[in-house]
Design a protein around this motif. Structure first.
Motif, PDB file in Angstrom:
ATOM      1  N   UNK A 270       0.670  -1.595   0.519  1.00 51.50           N
ATOM      2  CA  UNK A 270       0.121   0.260  -0.344  1.00 51.50           C
ATOM      3  C   UNK A 270       0.925   1.524  -0.194  1.00 51.50           C
ATOM      4  N   UNK A 271       1.362   1.050   0.645  1.00 48.75           N
ATOM      5  CA  UNK A 271       2.924   2.170   0.807  1.00 48.75           C
ATOM      6  C   UNK A 271       3.547   3.021  -0.401  1.00 48.75           C
ATOM      7  N   UNK A 272       3.301   1.971  -1.564  1.00 48.29           N
ATOM      8  CA  UNK A 272       3.654   2.329  -3.348  1.00 48.29           C
ATOM      9  C   UNK A 272       2.744   3.121  -3.855  1.00 48.29           C
ATOM     10  N   UNK A 273       1.656   3.394  -3.271  1.00 45.73           N
ATOM     11  CA  UNK A 273       0.291   4.247  -4.055  1.00 45.73           C
ATOM     12  C   UNK A 273       0.362   5.723  -3.452  1.00 45.73           C
ATOM     13  N   UNK A 274       1.160   5.910  -2.712  1.00 46.71           N
ATOM     14  CA  UNK A 274       1.534   7.285  -2.872  1.00 46.71           C
ATOM     15  C   UNK A 274       2.324   7.968  -4.447  1.00 46.71           C
ATOM     16  N   UNK A 275       2.685   6.970  -5.464  1.00 46.00           N
ATOM     17  CA  UNK A 275       3.551   6.683  -6.217  1.00 46.00           C
ATOM     18  C   UNK A 275       2.929   6.566  -7.741  1.00 46.00           C
ATOM     19  N   UNK A 276       1.776   6.374  -6.736  1.00 42.98           N
ATOM     20  CA  UNK A 276       0.879   5.953  -8.571  1.00 42.98           C
ATOM     21  C   UNK A 276      -0.833   6.621  -7.990  1.00 42.98           C
ATOM     22  N   UNK A 277      -0.619   7.812  -8.030  1.00 38.79           N
ATOM     23  CA  UNK A 277      -1.805   8.793  -8.383  1.00 38.79           C
ATOM     24  C   UNK A 277      -2.998   8.845  -8.882  1.00 38.79           C
ATOM     25  N   UNK A 278      -2.603   8.655 -10.274  1.00 38.17           N
ATOM     26  CA  UNK A 278      -3.204   8.426 -11.290  1.00 38.17           C
ATOM     27  C   UNK A 278      -4.080   7.342 -11.430  1.00 38.17           C
TER      28      UNK A 278
END
Length: 399
Positions: A270-278
């Motif tokens: 889930x931490x990766x979501x911050x760098x995949x906003x679109x």
């Protein structure tokens, strides 16, 4: 004494509206050489063009409009793909963080790609009638899909003015029909979990029924009446201020989006979501109900099949993203999805749905092949026009 600050450079650019979005369009060969290839230089250039990252959230020092609909960039080039006219690369520029998200398409700006390609000489003149409709074959490079734009032509030039009205856009313009061919996401099957409806467990929030689909753009659909943040239950008729003014709600939606992204296999943690906003998008659906749109227009329940509200880049969208509309149309035609059930269930070839700015009609062709569903195409009408053309200027050392 020489100036230690390099002067600004100017780059040919066109500022265009496409559907309910607007962005800065570039011809690939007009970009500085370092930015003609993917990488840090290109991202830094586009960030500076838009005016990001902006801790003030205003984009005062750039071309962006400080919303997900207006912090967009497009790079076009002659197509390298057989039977295509133009390659279309879309960059969603973060407003408050220093990165550009290349993970998805912008369906709204797609409506402007055809006209920009024609006026920029990227389409063979033999394919452009003196009067009629030019069929522009677009290769969407982000998601590796074909899109076909039907651009009206008058006296050999793109016809931009007209009487086609699109809710979410202030003035009428010429209608541009857009066909999204085989729109299921190239990263895997249309339903990455193998289910039309999943139980999405979100620690601290509970378990939500969810339809997670890759069509147009990866999207997580929820039922509005299952969402309850601090005693506020949604009904699908919300306008922007009801959600965007609620910081707690926005945080909760982002938590749901992150957990859905993991379940869809788009990220590992889930931490990766911050760098995949679109991507992915998160949206919620509800059966048709009366409401008053953001422009004051009365929307009647008997004129729509369902209501849909969608978030983009962490905020409720003022209308509907074109790619999310593709996902809505696709899911609506597949019996048993949450979108289909909110629209009354059963077989259908499309839907008219309500969004914060009004309504939108979309059609889809889907069929079941074995245990999997396949989308042949999704069709919708948008409009587009040039707002300004010339050069955009940026400091020469910004990239």
């Amino acid at each position: 004494m020489p100036n230690k600050f390099p002067p600004q450079i100017k780059i040919p650019a066109t500022y265009m509206r496409g559907g309910t979005s607007k962005g800065v369009f570039f011809n690939l060969t007009d970009l500085p050489e370092a930015a003609q290839v993917p990488g840090e230089a290109r991202d830094k250039l586009l960030l500076r063009v838009v005016g990001s990252p902006d801790p003030y959230g205003k984009h005062t020092d750039g071309m962006g409009g400080a919303t997900s609909s207006t912090s967009k960039t497009v790079i076009l080039s002659k197509s390298t793909k057989e039977d295509h006219d133009v390659d279309y690369l879309f960059g969603q520029v973060s407003i408050d963080k220093p990165f550009v998200d290349w993970s998805g398409n912008c369906g709204n700006l797609t409506a402007a790609v055809g006209s920009f390609a024609i006026t920029s000489g990227l389409v063979d003149p033999s394919r452009i009638p003196d009067n009629g409709v030019a069929v522009v074959r677009i290769w969407q490079a982000n998601i590796e899909k074909t899109i076909v734009a039907h651009v009206p032509i008058t006296n050999g030039e793109v016809q931009e003015t007209g009487d086609f009205e699109l809710d979410g856009v202030t003035f009428p313009a010429a209608e541009v029909k857009v066909e999204f061919m085989d729109p299921a996401d190239g990263e895997g099957s249309m339903f990455p979990t193998g289910n039309l409806v999943d139980d999405l467990e979100v620690p601290g929030l509970g378990t939500f029924k969810a339809t997670m689909i890759n069509a147009g753009i990866p999207t997580i659909f929820l039922n509005a009446d299952e969402i309850d943040f601090n005693g506020t239950t949604y009904n699908g008729t919300e306008l922007q201020e009801a959600i965007n003014g609620d910081g707690h709600a926005l945080t909760m939606f982002e938590v749901i989006r992150a957990h859905g992204a993991v379940k869809m296999g788009l990220i590992n943690d889930i931490e990766e979501a911050a760098n995949r906003q679109h991507t992915p998008k998160v949206a919620f659906v509800a059966p048709p109900a009366d409401y008053v749109s953001s422009s004051g227009k009365q929307i009647n329940a008997n004129d729509i099949d369902l209501n849909v509200r969608a978030l983009s880049m962490g905020k409720l969208h003022h209308a509907m993203m074109g790619t999310a509309a593709v996902a809505i149309a696709t899911a609506a035609t597949i019996p048993g999805t949450l979108v289909n059930l909110a629209a009354g269930g059963g077989e259908r070839q499309g839907v008219t749905f309500g969004h914060p700015s009004g309504t939108l009609k979309v059609g889809a062709e889907t069929q079941k092949q074995g245990n999997d569903w396949v989308a042949k195409k999704v069709i919708m009408s948008r409009s587009a026009r040039v707002l300004m053309e010339g050069w955009v200027r940026v400091p020469g050392d910004c990239f």
